[in-house]
Write a protein that holds these residues in place. Structure first.
Motif, PDB file in Angstrom:
ATOM      1  N   ALA A 164      -3.588  -4.674  -6.643  1.00 42.91           N
ATOM      2  CA  ALA A 164      -4.113  -4.338  -7.964  1.00 42.91           C
ATOM      3  C   ALA A 164      -3.137  -3.457  -8.749  1.00 42.91           C
ATOM      4  CB  ALA A 164      -5.457  -3.629  -7.832  1.00 42.91           C
ATOM      5  N   ALA A 165      -2.355  -2.651  -8.024  1.00 42.04           N
ATOM      6  CA  ALA A 165      -1.362  -1.797  -8.668  1.00 42.04           C
ATOM      7  C   ALA A 165      -0.086  -2.557  -9.003  1.00 42.04           C
ATOM      8  CB  ALA A 165      -1.033  -0.614  -7.766  1.00 42.04           C
ATOM      9  N   GLY A 166       0.057  -3.770  -8.463  1.00 44.08           N
ATOM     10  CA  GLY A 166       1.240  -4.580  -8.730  1.00 44.08           C
ATOM     11  C   GLY A 166       2.471  -4.137  -7.971  1.00 44.08           C
ATOM     12  N   ILE A 167       2.270  -3.578  -6.773  1.00 45.33           N
ATOM     13  CA  ILE A 167       3.369  -3.046  -5.972  1.00 45.33           C
ATOM     14  C   ILE A 167       3.456  -3.814  -4.658  1.00 45.33           C
ATOM     15  CG2 ILE A 167       4.321  -0.980  -4.883  1.00 45.33           C
ATOM     16  CD1 ILE A 167       2.543   0.672  -6.808  1.00 45.33           C
ATOM     17  N   ASP A 168       4.677  -4.134  -4.216  1.00 44.66           N
ATOM     18  CA  ASP A 168       4.872  -4.824  -2.945  1.00 44.66           C
ATOM     19  C   ASP A 168       4.242  -4.029  -1.809  1.00 44.66           C
ATOM     20  OD1 ASP A 168       6.301  -6.797  -4.197  1.00 44.66           O
ATOM     21  OD2 ASP A 168       8.269  -6.108  -3.525  1.00 44.66           O
ATOM     22  N   CYS A 169       3.644  -4.764  -0.866  1.00 45.95           N
ATOM     23  CA  CYS A 169       2.951  -4.103   0.243  1.00 45.95           C
ATOM     24  C   CYS A 169       3.321  -4.746   1.568  1.00 45.95           C
ATOM     25  CB  CYS A 169       1.440  -4.170   0.045  1.00 45.95           C
ATOM     26  SG  CYS A 169       0.494  -3.292   1.324  1.00 45.95           S
ATOM     27  N   ALA A 170       3.738  -3.904   2.513  1.00 47.92           N
ATOM     28  CA  ALA A 170       3.956  -4.341   3.892  1.00 47.92           C
ATOM     29  C   ALA A 170       2.744  -3.911   4.713  1.00 47.92           C
ATOM     30  CB  ALA A 170       5.228  -3.717   4.452  1.00 47.92           C
ATOM     31  N   VAL A 171       2.102  -4.869   5.358  1.00 51.36           N
ATOM     32  CA  VAL A 171       0.947  -4.565   6.206  1.00 51.36           C
ATOM     33  C   VAL A 171       1.419  -4.487   7.648  1.00 51.36           C
ATOM     34  CG1 VAL A 171      -1.251  -5.409   7.098  1.00 51.36           C
ATOM     35  CG2 VAL A 171      -0.746  -5.590   4.656  1.00 51.36           C
ATOM     36  N   VAL A 172       1.217  -3.330   8.270  1.00 55.54           N
ATOM     37  CA  VAL A 172       1.628  -3.134   9.655  1.00 55.54           C
ATOM     38  C   VAL A 172       0.468  -3.501  10.584  1.00 55.54           C
ATOM     39  CG1 VAL A 172       0.945  -0.686   9.679  1.00 55.54           C
ATOM     40  CG2 VAL A 172       2.707  -1.515  11.275  1.00 55.54           C
ATOM     41  N   HIS A 173       0.796  -4.106  11.702  1.00 60.71           N
ATOM     42  CA  HIS A 173      -0.237  -4.541  12.645  1.00 60.71           C
ATOM     43  C   HIS A 173      -1.032  -3.353  13.166  1.00 60.71           C
ATOM     44  CE1 HIS A 173      -2.214  -6.827  15.806  1.00 60.71           C
ATOM     45  NE2 HIS A 173      -1.957  -5.813  16.602  1.00 60.71           N
ATOM     46  N   SER A 193      -3.736 -12.000   3.419  1.00 59.49           N
ATOM     47  CA  SER A 193      -2.979 -13.096   2.813  1.00 59.49           C
ATOM     48  C   SER A 193      -2.205 -12.651   1.581  1.00 59.49           C
ATOM     49  CB  SER A 193      -3.918 -14.254   2.460  1.00 59.49           C
ATOM     50  OG  SER A 193      -4.960 -13.824   1.591  1.00 59.49           O
ATOM     51  N   GLY A 194      -2.605 -11.546   0.954  1.00 60.56           N
ATOM     52  CA  GLY A 194      -1.907 -11.075  -0.238  1.00 60.56           C
ATOM     53  C   GLY A 194      -0.740 -10.159   0.035  1.00 60.56           C
ATOM     54  N   ALA A 195      -0.433  -9.915   1.301  1.00 56.75           N
ATOM     55  CA  ALA A 195       0.649  -8.989   1.643  1.00 56.75           C
ATOM     56  C   ALA A 195       2.010  -9.583   1.324  1.00 56.75           C
ATOM     57  CB  ALA A 195       0.573  -8.629   3.123  1.00 56.75           C
ATOM     58  N   THR A 196       2.924  -8.745   0.869  1.00 56.99           N
ATOM     59  CA  THR A 196       4.302  -9.167   0.645  1.00 56.99           C
ATOM     60  C   THR A 196       5.016  -9.369   1.970  1.00 56.99           C
ATOM     61  OG1 THR A 196       4.269  -7.704  -1.290  1.00 56.99           O
ATOM     62  CG2 THR A 196       6.390  -8.654  -0.673  1.00 56.99           C
ATOM     63  N   HIS A 197       4.711  -8.493   2.948  1.00 57.34           N
ATOM     64  CA  HIS A 197       5.324  -8.555   4.271  1.00 57.34           C
ATOM     65  C   HIS A 197       4.263  -8.242   5.322  1.00 57.34           C
ATOM     66  CE1 HIS A 197       9.245  -8.265   2.227  1.00 57.34           C
ATOM     67  NE2 HIS A 197       8.755  -7.228   1.573  1.00 57.34           N
ATOM     68  N   ARG A 198       4.423  -8.825   6.502  1.00 57.15           N
ATOM     69  CA  ARG A 198       3.642  -8.452   7.671  1.00 57.15           C
ATOM     70  C   ARG A 198       4.623  -7.940   8.716  1.00 57.15           C
ATOM     71  NH1 ARG A 198      -1.318 -11.046   8.196  1.00 57.15           N
ATOM     72  NH2 ARG A 198      -1.622  -9.606   9.953  1.00 57.15           N
TER      73      ARG A 198
END
Length: 210
Positions: free
Chosen positions: A174-183, A193-198
């Motif tokens: 929503a903030a329009g910023i890339d997001c890496a989701v850590v396990h 599914s919306g994460a830039t990186h996993r």
């Protein structure tokens, strides 16, 4: 290249989310309500919390207020007594600090946050912390991360958010910023599914910021 990293706290820098759930579970059990884990995780993804199931079970506001105090006592006891470190976090932060500026953006209450980070060595690498008392709208609203962006004077393109929950990811998107989701085992079944990186762990951030 990324110049700024905004970290969520619980589940990213410290392993606390399970204990928060357990504290709520224990508090609700005292009035005969079972806190279903799957429903709890779904509720959390949408910005709801422990007490949504209590409300659906017909628990009145006065009782919920009492249970919140009880939950907080149980949770803070766990923070004092349980192992909540995540291996390698401090070493990774020390390396990242040579290349980027970093901050923590958390929904934790300040009292819990201060207890979590007493003598843990993480905060020395952070430029600032935004806790729940520092903004009006919590995640999944974008305000927490937009507030941090403004505090840094950073642009969205040069910033990376690190999250472990669907609620946090929704805030980042929503903030329009890339997001890496850590396990994180606790939140692994949520929709990312919306994460830039996993990423499997924070060590992988070394490559992402370059």
């Amino acid at each position: 290249m990324k110049k700024y990293i905004l970290f969520d706290n619980d589940g990213v820098l410290v392993d606390t989310e399970h204990w928060y759930y357990r504290a709520g579970e224990r508090a609700l059990a005292s009035v005969g309500v079972r806190l279903d884990l799957d429903e709890y995780l779904k509720d959390m993804a949408h910005g709801l919390g422990t007490w949504h199931q209590a409300i659906l079970a017909g628990i009145d506001d006065a009782t919920i207020d009492r249970l919140k105090v009880l939950r907080n006592e149980y949770y803070q006891h766990s923070l004092r007594t349980e192992a909540i470190e995540i291996d390698g976090v401090v070493d990774v932060l020390a390396e990242l600090a040579q290349h980027v500026s970093m901050a923590i953006v958390t929904t934790s209450k300040k009292a819990d946050f201060d207890l979590i980070h007493a003598d843990r060595g993480i905060l020395r690498y952070m430029d600032f912390v935004l806790a729940r008392d520092d903004y009006a709208q919590p995640k999944p609203h974008p305000e927490p991360y937009l507030t941090a962006l403004e505090r840094f004077g950073a642009t969205k393109v040069e910033t990376l958010i690190v999250e472990d929950s669907a609620r946090g990811l929704r805030s980042a998107v929503a903030a329009g910023i890339d997001c890496a989701v850590v396990h994180n085992d606790f939140t692994r079944a949520q929709d990312f599914s919306g994460a830039t990186h996993r990423i499997a762990n924070l060590c992988e951030l070394r490559d992402l910021i370059r």
